[in-house]
Design an enzyme around this catalytic site. Structure first.
Site, PDB file in Angstrom:
ATOM      1  N   HIS A 124      -5.082   5.658   1.707  1.00  0.00           N
ATOM      2  CA  HIS A 124      -4.255   4.578   1.154  1.00  0.00           C
ATOM      3  C   HIS A 124      -4.725   4.222  -0.264  1.00  0.00           C
ATOM      4  CE1 HIS A 124      -3.600   2.990   5.447  1.00  0.00           C
ATOM      5  NE2 HIS A 124      -4.705   3.682   5.578  1.00  0.00           N
ATOM      6  N   GLN A 159      -7.001  -2.223   9.947  1.00  0.00           N
ATOM      7  CA  GLN A 159      -8.177  -1.373  10.217  1.00  0.00           C
ATOM      8  C   GLN A 159      -9.298  -1.750   9.241  1.00  0.00           C
ATOM      9  OE1 GLN A 159      -7.370   2.912  10.762  1.00  0.00           O
ATOM     10  NE2 GLN A 159      -5.228   2.365  11.148  1.00  0.00           N
ATOM     11  N   HIS A 191       0.837  -1.200   0.000  1.00  0.00           N
ATOM     12  CA  HIS A 191       0.000   0.000   0.000  1.00  0.00           C
ATOM     13  C   HIS A 191       0.876   1.256   0.000  1.00  0.00           C
ATOM     14  CE1 HIS A 191      -0.118   1.526   4.394  1.00  0.00           C
ATOM     15  NE2 HIS A 191       0.907   0.705   4.300  1.00  0.00           N
ATOM     16  N   CYS A 238       4.021   5.198   5.654  1.00  0.00           N
ATOM     17  CA  CYS A 238       3.996   4.008   6.517  1.00  0.00           C
ATOM     18  C   CYS A 238       5.405   3.408   6.526  1.00  0.00           C
ATOM     19  CB  CYS A 238       3.004   2.977   5.957  1.00  0.00           C
ATOM     20  SG  CYS A 238       3.003   1.395   6.826  1.00  0.00           S
ATOM     21  N   SER A 277      -5.452   6.269   9.821  1.00  0.00           N
ATOM     22  CA  SER A 277      -4.041   6.605   9.559  1.00  0.00           C
ATOM     23  C   SER A 277      -3.901   7.640   8.459  1.00  0.00           C
ATOM     24  CB  SER A 277      -3.269   5.344   9.171  1.00  0.00           C
ATOM     25  OG  SER A 277      -3.259   4.438  10.268  1.00  0.00           O
TER      26      SER A 277
HETATM   27  O1  LIG Z   1       0.634   0.464  11.284  1.00  0.00           O
HETATM   28  C1  LIG Z   1       1.657   0.651  10.673  1.00  0.00           C
HETATM   29  C2  LIG Z   1       2.582  -0.508  10.316  1.00  0.00           C
HETATM   30  C3  LIG Z   1       1.881  -1.322   9.265  1.00  0.00           C
HETATM   31  C4  LIG Z   1       2.725  -2.457   8.818  1.00  0.00           C
HETATM   32  C5  LIG Z   1       2.189  -3.735   8.850  1.00  0.00           C
HETATM   33  C6  LIG Z   1       2.964  -4.798   8.436  1.00  0.00           C
HETATM   34  C7  LIG Z   1       4.260  -4.589   7.989  1.00  0.00           C
HETATM   35  C8  LIG Z   1       4.803  -3.302   7.971  1.00  0.00           C
HETATM   36  C9  LIG Z   1       4.035  -2.227   8.381  1.00  0.00           C
HETATM   37  N1  LIG Z   1       2.054   1.827  10.232  1.00  0.00           N
HETATM   38  C10 LIG Z   1       1.287   3.039  10.539  1.00  0.00           C
HETATM   39  C11 LIG Z   1       0.571   3.493   9.267  1.00  0.00           C
HETATM   40  C12 LIG Z   1      -0.390   2.468   8.755  1.00  0.00           C
HETATM   41  N2  LIG Z   1      -1.677   2.460   9.042  1.00  0.00           N
HETATM   42  C13 LIG Z   1      -2.228   1.411   8.380  1.00  0.00           C
HETATM   43  C14 LIG Z   1      -3.536   0.917   8.305  1.00  0.00           C
HETATM   44  C15 LIG Z   1      -3.799  -0.213   7.534  1.00  0.00           C
HETATM   45  C16 LIG Z   1      -2.777  -0.854   6.853  1.00  0.00           C
HETATM   46  C17 LIG Z   1      -1.471  -0.376   6.917  1.00  0.00           C
HETATM   47  C18 LIG Z   1      -1.206   0.759   7.696  1.00  0.00           C
HETATM   48  N3  LIG Z   1      -0.057   1.444   7.964  1.00  0.00           N
HETATM   49  C19 LIG Z   1       2.228   4.156  10.929  1.00  0.00           C
HETATM   50  O2  LIG Z   1       3.428   4.064  10.594  1.00  0.00           O
HETATM   51  O3  LIG Z   1       1.731   5.123  11.549  1.00  0.00           O
END
Ligand SMILES: O=C(CCc1ccccc1)N[C@H](Cc1nc2ccccc2[nH]1)C(=O)O
Length: 156
Positions: A150, A124, A52, A106, A147
């Site tokens: 996307h 989410q 994403h 992200c 967040s």
């Molecule tokens: O939650 C994470 C890490 C997501 C992740 C999952 C698996 C492997 C690598 C990263 N990062 C958040 C931003 C963010 N919000 C999300 C909501 C849904 C999917 C991916 C997302 N990424 C942030 O950095 O604020």
């Protein structure tokens, strides 16, 4: 009346013949689970893999990222930015991975936006709902979560 076993099966299913009984059964090629009933809908993948690109804004749950310590852009600016990225990707001007690595807010940006395999209940809700609708290789329209905004590419 026996269903027409010549008709094409919904995506993700294969027809098999039981070695012991000679009866026809149906295999979910993702989960390897089988069933006797002819499936009417695409096989539930159980888990999928997506990449994403996330553009955060001032109202994001965590308005900070590896790119920008304090993200101040408005929701509207974030959506416009994401739409411009999507346009470049769809026009094949720039590869998805290149945009993700340079611009995604992200931590998955380091891996070209790859989130790995995930099942339901891990991401989410709005993200999950859109991701599980995607066909293999399909790019989503912009999706809003707490967040930010996307676009999602289903890779497995
Ligand atoms: O939650 C994470 C890490 C997501 C992740 C999952 C698996 C492997 C690598 C990263 N990062 C958040 C931003 C963010 N919000 C999300 C909501 C849904 C999917 C991916 C997302 N990424 C942030 O950095 O604020």
């Amino acid at each position: 009346m026996s269903k027409d076993n010549e008709a094409p099966l919904p995506e993700g299913w294969e027809m098999r013949t039981s070695r012991s009984t000679g009866m026809t059964y149906f295999l979910n090629t993702y989960t390897k689970k089988s069933q006797w009933e002819r499936p009417e809908a695409p096989a539930d993948p159980g888990e999928i893999r997506c990449s994403h690109i996330l553009v955060k804004h001032a109202e994001s749950r965590r308005p900070s990222s590896w790119r920008e310590e304090n993200i101040t852009r408005s929701k509207e600016e974030a959506l416009d930015l994401l739409k411009s990225y999507r346009k470049q990707i769809v026009a094949n001007d720039v590869p998805f991975v290149d945009i993700a690595m340079k611009y995604s807010d992200c931590s998955s940006a380091k891996r070209g936006g790859d989130l790995g395999m995930f099942g339901r209940g891990q991401m989410q809700q709005p993200f999950e709902e859109e991701a599980f609708k995607l066909k293999l290789g399909q790019l989503s329209k912009p999706v809003q979560t707490d967040s930010g905004y996307h676009i999602i590419l289903r890779t497995v």
